[in-house]
Scaffold this motif. Structure first.
Motif, PDB file in Angstrom:
ATOM      1  N   GLY A  66     -27.983  45.451 -62.803  1.00  0.00           N
ATOM      2  CA  GLY A  66     -26.850  46.322 -62.882  1.00  0.00           C
ATOM      3  C   GLY A  66     -26.662  47.776 -62.674  1.00  0.00           C
ATOM      4  O   GLY A  66     -25.667  48.453 -62.707  1.00  0.00           O
ATOM      5  N   TYR A  67     -27.856  48.122 -62.135  1.00  0.00           N
ATOM      6  CA  TYR A  67     -27.709  49.795 -61.511  1.00  0.00           C
ATOM      7  C   TYR A  67     -27.321  49.847 -60.261  1.00  0.00           C
ATOM      8  O   TYR A  67     -27.532  49.094 -59.152  1.00  0.00           O
ATOM      9  CB  TYR A  67     -29.267  50.219 -61.511  1.00  0.00           C
ATOM     10  N   ALA A  68     -26.164  50.996 -60.145  1.00  0.00           N
ATOM     11  CA  ALA A  68     -25.477  51.103 -59.009  1.00  0.00           C
ATOM     12  C   ALA A  68     -26.438  51.580 -58.089  1.00  0.00           C
ATOM     13  O   ALA A  68     -26.489  51.447 -56.800  1.00  0.00           O
ATOM     14  CB  ALA A  68     -24.151  51.678 -59.158  1.00  0.00           C
ATOM     15  N   VAL A  69     -27.116  52.693 -58.547  1.00  0.00           N
ATOM     16  CA  VAL A  69     -28.057  53.657 -57.629  1.00  0.00           C
ATOM     17  C   VAL A  69     -29.560  53.848 -58.269  1.00  0.00           C
ATOM     18  O   VAL A  69     -29.325  53.691 -59.707  1.00  0.00           O
ATOM     19  CB  VAL A  69     -27.344  54.748 -57.368  1.00  0.00           C
ATOM     20  N   ALA A  70     -30.255  53.805 -57.680  1.00  0.00           N
ATOM     21  CA  ALA A  70     -31.821  54.248 -58.166  1.00  0.00           C
ATOM     22  C   ALA A  70     -32.283  55.368 -57.687  1.00  0.00           C
ATOM     23  O   ALA A  70     -32.448  55.556 -56.064  1.00  0.00           O
ATOM     24  CB  ALA A  70     -32.723  52.855 -58.093  1.00  0.00           C
ATOM     25  N   ILE A  71     -32.448  56.465 -58.144  1.00  0.00           N
ATOM     26  CA  ILE A  71     -33.027  57.719 -57.404  1.00  0.00           C
ATOM     27  C   ILE A  71     -34.475  57.657 -57.666  1.00  0.00           C
ATOM     28  O   ILE A  71     -34.963  57.958 -58.853  1.00  0.00           O
ATOM     29  CB  ILE A  71     -32.559  58.950 -57.737  1.00  0.00           C
ATOM     30  N   LEU A  72     -35.400  57.278 -56.675  1.00  0.00           N
ATOM     31  CA  LEU A  72     -36.821  57.258 -56.840  1.00  0.00           C
ATOM     32  C   LEU A  72     -37.762  58.181 -56.303  1.00  0.00           C
ATOM     33  O   LEU A  72     -37.514  58.564 -54.965  1.00  0.00           O
ATOM     34  CB  LEU A  72     -37.195  55.918 -55.922  1.00  0.00           C
ATOM     35  N   ASP A  73     -38.498  58.813 -57.080  1.00  0.00           N
ATOM     36  CA  ASP A  73     -39.524  59.730 -56.585  1.00  0.00           C
ATOM     37  C   ASP A  73     -40.476  59.081 -55.680  1.00  0.00           C
ATOM     38  O   ASP A  73     -40.859  57.866 -55.910  1.00  0.00           O
ATOM     39  CB  ASP A  73     -40.337  60.375 -57.622  1.00  0.00           C
ATOM     40  N   TRP A  74     -40.676  59.658 -54.515  1.00  0.00           N
ATOM     41  CA  TRP A  74     -41.644  58.921 -53.456  1.00  0.00           C
ATOM     42  C   TRP A  74     -42.947  58.855 -54.031  1.00  0.00           C
ATOM     43  O   TRP A  74     -43.358  58.052 -53.947  1.00  0.00           O
ATOM     44  CB  TRP A  74     -41.485  60.061 -52.374  1.00  0.00           C
ATOM     45  N   ASN A  75     -43.522  60.196 -54.856  1.00  0.00           N
ATOM     46  CA  ASN A  75     -44.890  60.213 -55.101  1.00  0.00           C
ATOM     47  C   ASN A  75     -45.177  60.077 -56.853  1.00  0.00           C
ATOM     48  O   ASN A  75     -45.964  60.473 -57.352  1.00  0.00           O
ATOM     49  CB  ASN A  75     -45.315  61.391 -54.705  1.00  0.00           C
ATOM     50  N   ILE A  76     -44.084  59.074 -57.069  1.00  0.00           N
ATOM     51  CA  ILE A  76     -44.336  58.859 -58.569  1.00  0.00           C
ATOM     52  C   ILE A  76     -45.670  57.710 -58.981  1.00  0.00           C
ATOM     53  O   ILE A  76     -45.879  57.037 -58.115  1.00  0.00           O
ATOM     54  CB  ILE A  76     -42.913  58.132 -59.229  1.00  0.00           C
ATOM     55  N   PRO A  77     -46.454  58.086 -59.968  1.00  0.00           N
ATOM     56  CA  PRO A  77     -47.477  57.315 -60.275  1.00  0.00           C
ATOM     57  C   PRO A  77     -47.199  55.818 -60.545  1.00  0.00           C
ATOM     58  O   PRO A  77     -45.959  55.499 -60.862  1.00  0.00           O
ATOM     59  CB  PRO A  77     -48.408  58.038 -61.403  1.00  0.00           C
ATOM     60  N   GLY A  78     -48.186  55.052 -60.649  1.00  0.00           N
ATOM     61  CA  GLY A  78     -47.910  53.492 -60.679  1.00  0.00           C
ATOM     62  C   GLY A  78     -47.500  52.814 -59.398  1.00  0.00           C
ATOM     63  O   GLY A  78     -48.333  53.124 -58.250  1.00  0.00           O
ATOM     64  N   LEU A  79     -46.366  52.324 -59.245  1.00  0.00           N
ATOM     65  CA  LEU A  79     -45.770  52.032 -57.958  1.00  0.00           C
ATOM     66  C   LEU A  79     -45.002  53.116 -57.366  1.00  0.00           C
ATOM     67  O   LEU A  79     -44.317  53.954 -58.126  1.00  0.00           O
ATOM     68  CB  LEU A  79     -44.997  50.898 -58.082  1.00  0.00           C
ATOM     69  N   ASN A  80     -45.289  53.694 -56.352  1.00  0.00           N
ATOM     70  CA  ASN A  80     -44.599  54.654 -55.698  1.00  0.00           C
ATOM     71  C   ASN A  80     -43.247  54.432 -55.227  1.00  0.00           C
ATOM     72  O   ASN A  80     -42.848  53.123 -54.849  1.00  0.00           O
ATOM     73  CB  ASN A  80     -45.278  55.642 -54.715  1.00  0.00           C
ATOM     74  N   GLY A  81     -42.217  55.292 -54.791  1.00  0.00           N
ATOM     75  CA  GLY A  81     -40.846  55.161 -54.714  1.00  0.00           C
ATOM     76  C   GLY A  81     -40.668  54.089 -53.267  1.00  0.00           C
ATOM     77  O   GLY A  81     -39.811  53.071 -53.498  1.00  0.00           O
ATOM     78  N   ILE A  82     -41.542  54.055 -52.447  1.00  0.00           N
ATOM     79  CA  ILE A  82     -41.711  53.505 -51.060  1.00  0.00           C
ATOM     80  C   ILE A  82     -42.086  51.878 -51.683  1.00  0.00           C
ATOM     81  O   ILE A  82     -41.342  50.944 -51.201  1.00  0.00           O
ATOM     82  CB  ILE A  82     -42.613  54.048 -50.103  1.00  0.00           C
ATOM     83  N   GLU A  83     -43.216  51.700 -52.228  1.00  0.00           N
ATOM     84  CA  GLU A  83     -43.568  50.489 -52.896  1.00  0.00           C
ATOM     85  C   GLU A  83     -42.348  49.897 -53.509  1.00  0.00           C
ATOM     86  O   GLU A  83     -42.282  48.418 -53.519  1.00  0.00           O
ATOM     87  CB  GLU A  83     -44.734  50.399 -53.706  1.00  0.00           C
TER      88      GLU A  83
END
Ligand code: ADP
Length: 415
Positions: A66-83
């Motif tokens: 149900g999320y319309a938008v996800a703002i994902l940091d490219w370099n976040i730990p764990g899985l990064n934004g790209i992954e």
């Protein structure tokens, strides 16, 4: 008023959708950036859920669509934004607008970001207005996606319903062909019965004569008289039955013949009689038929098609009357110099406003699944229009439904 406040008031419409307030997910490990995002998005009226690592953001997006938008940091730990984008983009039923938050802005990075499945990106540090503009694009697409999904699902439902109705219509036409075959098969044994019935009728005077002498061999006259009466009435009943079956078979064959026949003058009384005969199994004994045959008119038309119109109307009336013990169908004909009107009415429940509005719409039916196709009246309307006539329906002032068919008529065609 600050430009930001101005934005909030004018865009509040954007902050909700059919499912409620618009929800936005943030995946950002930097507490300051995360806080700024939460504050601005919250001020714009969105419901925000923030995650400090990629793995938990991924799990949330995977399970909550149900999320319309996800703002994902490219370099976040764990899985990064790209992954996260790469893995979620394969999830069929999910549409969330992915915005990558990045300090990278080289061409290769931008291309890599889009290739992962992200829809947009914004570079740090960001301007709130720019972020809002991009978020709004995402929300627009999210809403459009949901509208398309809803539309596609109602189209699919409609297509399934139509497919079932067409299948039923096809079955009906197969039934028509089958009944013509069965009618043909019945004709053969029927002609044996008819032949033998006639043979008995021809022989009967001689047999009767012989039987009149039976008292000479000890059989009482009263016995032979009873036998003679019973024989004559039975043979007469067989004859009537045979005539009735032959009529039904003849009508059945005519009805099942699908191609549109040639047009010729046809007597409306005769066509209605045949239609009544064909519907006799539908018109239970409890239904009284009040057919005023005093005036007959010949119209120029396709016999089978016009007969089909009467059959459809009679069957509908019979269905509307159900097992009402005082059910009645009235049929009358009226003519002027230019037109002939046939009125078929019943004392059933009549039409509700909705039914009256949709009567002639193809596939409109109030009957149970498998019983009604919703095609009968649209077929009638088509046939009558082809004959240059018109059909209308209304509620009887006292009770029940009335169908009024008007055919063009030229003087000199009267029967
Ligand atoms: P179907 O008989 O397969 O439903 P029709 O096109 O013949 O399709 O009829 C459409 C609908 O019109 C029926 O389902 C019924 O609701 C309504 N209708 C038709 N004739 C009558 C009638 N005599 N009395 C009441 N309702 C009728």
């Amino acid at each position: 008023m600050s430009p930001l406040e101005n934005e909030i008031s004018t865009d509040s419409i954007d902050a909700s959708c059919d499912a409620g307030p618009i929800r936005i997910l943030i995946a950002e490990d930097d507490p300051t950036s995360c806080e700024i995002l939460k504050v601005v998005l919250g001020e714009w009226g969105y419901v925000v859920n923030a995650f400090p690592d990629g793995a938990s953001a991924f799990e949330e997006l995977k399970h909550d669509k149900g999320y319309a938008v996800a703002i994902l940091d490219w370099n976040i730990p764990g899985l990064n934004g790209i992954e996260i984008c790469e893995q979620l983009i394969k999830t069929e039923s999910l549409f969330t607008y992915f915005i990558l938050l990045t300090s990278k802005y080289g061409l290769a990075d931008v291309i890599k970001g889009f290739a992962s499945g992200a829809h947009d990106y914004i570079t740090k540090p960001f301007e709130p207005e720019e972020l809002h503009a991009r978020v709004k694009v995402g929300i627009r697409l999210y809403k459009m996606h949901h509208q398309i999904e809803m539309y596609a699902s109602s189209m699919e439902q409609l297509a399934n319903e139509r497919a079932k109705q067409l299948l039923h219509a096809d079955r009906l036409s197969t039934l028509g062909v089958l009944s013509a075959g069965i009618a043909h098969e019945i004709n053969n044994p029927l002609s044996f019965i008819q032949g033998n019935n006639q043979f008995l009728a021809v022989c009967w005077p001689a047999v009767k004569e012989t039987l009149s002498q039976a008292h000479t061999i000890g059989i009482s006259n009263s016995d032979t008289e009873i036998f003679c009466e019973e024989f004559e009435s039975s043979n007469e009943a067989i004859k009537k039955g045979v005539i009735r079956i032959s009529k039904i078979i003849k009508s059945l064959k005519q009805y099942a013949r699908k191609e549109s026949g040639e047009r010729k003058p046809c007597s409306l009384v005769q066509l209605i009689e045949e239609a009544l005969l064909l519907c006799s199994s539908h018109l239970q004994n409890s239904i009284q038929i009040d057919f005023d045959r005093s005036a007959d008119f010949k119209i120029y038309g396709d016999l089978q098609q016009i007969e089909q119109v009467f059959i459809n109307l009679l069957v509908n009336s019979a269905d509307a009357l159900g097992d009402y013990s005082l059910g009645k169908i009235s049929i009358s004909l009226h003519g002027t110099d230019s037109e002939v009107t046939v009125q078929i009415s019943d004392n059933g429940p009549g039409f509700s406003d909705v039914v009256l509005k949709n009567l002639f719409t193809p596939f409109f039916t109030t009957k149970d699944i498998g019983k009604g196709t919703g095609l009968g009246l649209s077929i009638c309307e088509g046939i009558i229009k082809e004959h240059g006539g018109s059909i209308r329906a209304f509620n009887n002032t006292s009770h029940g439904a009335v169908f009024e068919i008007t055919f063009p008529y030229r003087s000199g065609e009267s029967a």
